[in-house]
Enzyme design. Sequence first.
Site, PDB file in Angstrom:
ATOM      1  N   SER A 119     -19.640 -24.331  20.518  1.00 59.81           N
ATOM      2  CA  SER A 119     -20.553 -25.067  19.645  1.00 59.81           C
ATOM      3  C   SER A 119     -20.179 -24.870  18.174  1.00 59.81           C
ATOM      4  O   SER A 119     -20.776 -25.457  17.297  1.00 59.81           O
ATOM      5  CB  SER A 119     -21.998 -24.597  19.871  1.00 59.81           C
ATOM      6  N   HIS A 140     -18.731 -30.333  24.074  1.00 57.92           N
ATOM      7  CA  HIS A 140     -19.901 -29.521  23.726  1.00 57.92           C
ATOM      8  C   HIS A 140     -21.153 -30.089  24.395  1.00 57.92           C
ATOM      9  O   HIS A 140     -21.715 -31.089  23.956  1.00 57.92           O
ATOM     10  CB  HIS A 140     -20.061 -29.477  22.192  1.00 57.92           C
ATOM     11  N   GLU A 152     -21.022 -33.806  22.937  1.00 54.77           N
ATOM     12  CA  GLU A 152     -20.125 -34.066  21.800  1.00 54.77           C
ATOM     13  C   GLU A 152     -18.698 -33.867  22.294  1.00 54.77           C
ATOM     14  O   GLU A 152     -18.368 -32.798  22.814  1.00 54.77           O
ATOM     15  CB  GLU A 152     -20.395 -33.078  20.657  1.00 54.77           C
ATOM     16  N   ASN A 190     -25.107 -29.926  15.098  1.00 53.75           N
ATOM     17  CA  ASN A 190     -25.490 -28.665  14.453  1.00 53.75           C
ATOM     18  C   ASN A 190     -25.253 -28.698  12.944  1.00 53.75           C
ATOM     19  O   ASN A 190     -25.944 -28.018  12.185  1.00 53.75           O
ATOM     20  CB  ASN A 190     -24.754 -27.487  15.095  1.00 53.75           C
TER      21      ASN A 190
END
Length: 282
Positions: A119, A140, A152, A190
């Site tokens: 991540s 991800h 992702e 994120n």
Amino acid sequence: MSIQTVGIIGAGTMGNGIAQACAVSGIPVVMVDISEAAVAKGIATVSGSLDRLVKKEKITEADKAKALALIQGSTSYDDLKGTQLVIEAATENQDLKVKILKQLDGMLPADVIIASNTSSISITQLAAATQRADRFIGMHFFNPVPMMALVEIIRGLQTSDATHDAVHALATALGKTPITVKNAPGFVVNRILVPMINEALFVLAEGLATPEDIDAGMKLGCNQPIGPLALADMIGLDVCLAVMEVYLKEFGDSKYRPCPLLKEMVAAGRLGRKTGRGVYTY
């Protein structure tokens, strides 16, 4: 190339979640971990998760049995040789991941794609640890994997179009919605999410509103299912701090400076749900 069988390194939360997503979609999986106990625990977690779906009448007992039959647990990398894609889902530790990737690269046939479920770690950097950088990619998944629709797909500098297309097709076959992302710290989700949490902590530190009102404002005003402060407690304030520190270091931009209140709370051991106290008390 088309991916018929998937290998997974790690039977923990992310690994067993990915295994479940594959098996439910009819894709055979080889899930590898270092001990028989870890493998058994991973398979038991999948079984429990499928039981809940049976109770909710989302799947039948027959569907559950069929899915479990598609998951082969193992402690040997040799069992990965018949796969077309191996997803590394080990702990978020660069040295550990590099060690695993070098080992995989040395024993897998040259045409096998390797993906990392990282991540935060650079896909370009991880790919450089292998001799197949063109067949290396980031995949991800989000936690809990069986519930979350997003994957992702992160292209390193060297990732080929064929590798990207094969992994994109697999994510779609798993019933997920993939988004394609270039390699950069935090990727997309994120990169946006954690600075938002950090900003919510600045708002709290400045005394602009109570935690409850900040969270209510974002839930009602932005249609978020959970407020940023409650989410911070769920993720872990230590994790949020570590991510912000990576962004500050990698981008060298002061807009990523961690909120002093966040640092203070982590120093006090108030990390969120896992310690019983963060922004809120549990």
